[in-house]
Design a protein around this motif. Structure first.
Motif, PDB file in Angstrom:
ATOM      1  N   THR A  29      -1.609  13.513  56.327  1.00  0.00           N
ATOM      2  CA  THR A  29      -0.966  12.246  56.013  1.00  0.00           C
ATOM      3  C   THR A  29      -0.446  12.308  54.587  1.00  0.00           C
ATOM      4  O   THR A  29      -1.156  12.732  53.682  1.00  0.00           O
ATOM      5  CB  THR A  29      -1.963  11.075  56.141  1.00  0.00           C
ATOM      6  N   LEU A  30       0.802  11.888  54.402  1.00  0.00           N
ATOM      7  CA  LEU A  30       1.423  11.836  53.089  1.00  0.00           C
ATOM      8  C   LEU A  30       1.618  10.377  52.716  1.00  0.00           C
ATOM      9  O   LEU A  30       2.265   9.626  53.441  1.00  0.00           O
ATOM     10  CB  LEU A  30       2.778  12.555  53.112  1.00  0.00           C
ATOM     11  N   TYR A  31       1.033   9.978  51.604  1.00  0.00           N
ATOM     12  CA  TYR A  31       1.204   8.624  51.075  1.00  0.00           C
ATOM     13  C   TYR A  31       2.168   8.729  49.898  1.00  0.00           C
ATOM     14  O   TYR A  31       1.822   9.295  48.859  1.00  0.00           O
ATOM     15  CB  TYR A  31      -0.131   8.049  50.605  1.00  0.00           C
ATOM     16  N   CYS A  32       3.367   8.212  50.074  1.00  0.00           N
ATOM     17  CA  CYS A  32       4.382   8.305  49.027  1.00  0.00           C
ATOM     18  C   CYS A  32       4.278   7.124  48.075  1.00  0.00           C
ATOM     19  O   CYS A  32       4.127   5.980  48.502  1.00  0.00           O
ATOM     20  CB  CYS A  32       5.785   8.300  49.630  1.00  0.00           C
ATOM     21  N   ASN A  78       6.965   0.201  53.623  1.00  0.00           N
ATOM     22  CA  ASN A  78       6.897  -1.102  52.974  1.00  0.00           C
ATOM     23  C   ASN A  78       8.085  -1.251  52.032  1.00  0.00           C
ATOM     24  O   ASN A  78       8.485  -0.282  51.376  1.00  0.00           O
ATOM     25  CB  ASN A  78       5.597  -1.270  52.210  1.00  0.00           C
ATOM     26  N   ILE A  79       8.622  -2.456  51.968  1.00  0.00           N
ATOM     27  CA  ILE A  79       9.827  -2.718  51.186  1.00  0.00           C
ATOM     28  C   ILE A  79       9.522  -3.814  50.182  1.00  0.00           C
ATOM     29  O   ILE A  79       9.080  -4.906  50.551  1.00  0.00           O
ATOM     30  CB  ILE A  79      10.980  -3.168  52.106  1.00  0.00           C
ATOM     31  N   TYR A  80       9.778  -3.494  48.918  1.00  0.00           N
ATOM     32  CA  TYR A  80       9.625  -4.467  47.842  1.00  0.00           C
ATOM     33  C   TYR A  80      11.009  -4.719  47.261  1.00  0.00           C
ATOM     34  O   TYR A  80      11.718  -3.763  46.913  1.00  0.00           O
ATOM     35  CB  TYR A  80       8.697  -3.927  46.751  1.00  0.00           C
ATOM     36  N   THR A  81      11.416  -5.976  47.170  1.00  0.00           N
ATOM     37  CA  THR A  81      12.733  -6.301  46.628  1.00  0.00           C
ATOM     38  C   THR A  81      12.631  -7.486  45.678  1.00  0.00           C
ATOM     39  O   THR A  81      11.759  -8.346  45.846  1.00  0.00           O
ATOM     40  CB  THR A  81      13.750  -6.603  47.753  1.00  0.00           C
ATOM     41  N   THR A  82      13.531  -7.499  44.730  1.00  0.00           N
ATOM     42  CA  THR A  82      13.581  -8.632  43.817  1.00  0.00           C
ATOM     43  C   THR A  82      14.420  -9.770  44.386  1.00  0.00           C
ATOM     44  O   THR A  82      14.455 -10.850  43.817  1.00  0.00           O
ATOM     45  CB  THR A  82      14.151  -8.207  42.450  1.00  0.00           C
ATOM     46  N   SER A  83      15.076  -9.529  45.535  1.00  0.00           N
ATOM     47  CA  SER A  83      15.894 -10.576  46.154  1.00  0.00           C
ATOM     48  C   SER A  83      16.067 -10.339  47.647  1.00  0.00           C
ATOM     49  O   SER A  83      16.866  -9.489  48.058  1.00  0.00           O
ATOM     50  CB  SER A  83      17.267 -10.649  45.486  1.00  0.00           C
ATOM     51  N   ILE A  84      15.366 -11.100  48.439  1.00  0.00           N
ATOM     52  CA  ILE A  84      15.561 -11.019  49.891  1.00  0.00           C
ATOM     53  C   ILE A  84      16.972 -11.477  50.245  1.00  0.00           C
ATOM     54  O   ILE A  84      17.600 -10.935  51.157  1.00  0.00           O
ATOM     55  CB  ILE A  84      14.476 -11.822  50.634  1.00  0.00           C
ATOM     56  N   THR A 127       4.536   5.987  54.343  1.00  0.00           N
ATOM     57  CA  THR A 127       3.397   6.771  54.821  1.00  0.00           C
ATOM     58  C   THR A 127       3.920   7.654  55.951  1.00  0.00           C
ATOM     59  O   THR A 127       4.573   7.161  56.876  1.00  0.00           O
ATOM     60  CB  THR A 127       2.252   5.874  55.331  1.00  0.00           C
ATOM     61  N   VAL A 128       3.630   8.952  55.851  1.00  0.00           N
ATOM     62  CA  VAL A 128       4.159   9.937  56.800  1.00  0.00           C
ATOM     63  C   VAL A 128       3.006  10.744  57.366  1.00  0.00           C
ATOM     64  O   VAL A 128       2.086  11.098  56.632  1.00  0.00           O
ATOM     65  CB  VAL A 128       5.154  10.884  56.110  1.00  0.00           C
ATOM     66  N   VAL A 129       3.057  11.032  58.655  1.00  0.00           N
ATOM     67  CA  VAL A 129       2.010  11.838  59.288  1.00  0.00           C
ATOM     68  C   VAL A 129       2.601  13.130  59.826  1.00  0.00           C
ATOM     69  O   VAL A 129       3.802  13.263  60.009  1.00  0.00           O
ATOM     70  CB  VAL A 129       1.296  11.057  60.425  1.00  0.00           C
TER      71      VAL A 129
END
Length: 130
Positions: A29-32, A78-84, A127-129
């Motif tokens: 598993t790769l956690y980026c 997962n997506i983090y944005t300053t403006s939806i 996250t990649v498997v």
């Protein structure tokens, strides 16, 4: 590795993500770390949302491929944005990239007040498997 998509509803299908992704018998598993629109020399992009999405995804690709994993095995994005409000008009950039690489991840979209640099608008955590 066996991957099983869990979608008790159909509405998320048009958005290109899964409610759940079960993985069995994987080797690794790769956690980026969060990948934002940063240039190769560590400078934040001044681009618009679509341009920042594209550069951020290129950075995700570099990390995943250098680690020896396949993009199609991204199971969480997962997506983090300053403006939806800015994100959804540019969503096609992300949706096209996921379709191109056969990615159907579980996903969470969160609006945050800021990212690491004031210019940044978007950050992806994968996250990649294997």
């Amino acid at each position: 590795m066996k991957k099983h998509i869990v979608n008790p509803w159909k509405w998320q299908d048009q958005l290109g993500y899964a409610q759940g992704v079960e993985v069995r018998n994987n080797q690794g598993t790769l956690y980026c770390a969060g990948q934002a629109a940063m240039t190769a020399d560590g400078q934040p992009s001044e681009g618009n949302m679509a341009q920042q999405i594209e550069l951020s995804l290129q950075n995700v690709e570099k990390v995943v491929k250098q680690a020896g994993y396949h993009l199609s095995n991204i199971v969480r994005l997962n997506i983090y944005t300053t403006s939806i409000d800015e994100f959804f008009p540019a969503y096609g950039t992300l949706a096209g990239w996921m379709a191109q690489h056969n990615i159907l991840p579980s996903s969470t979209l969160v609006e945050v007040s800021a990212l690491a640099y004031p210019q940044l608008k978007i950050e992806f955590e994968a996250t990649v498997v294997d």
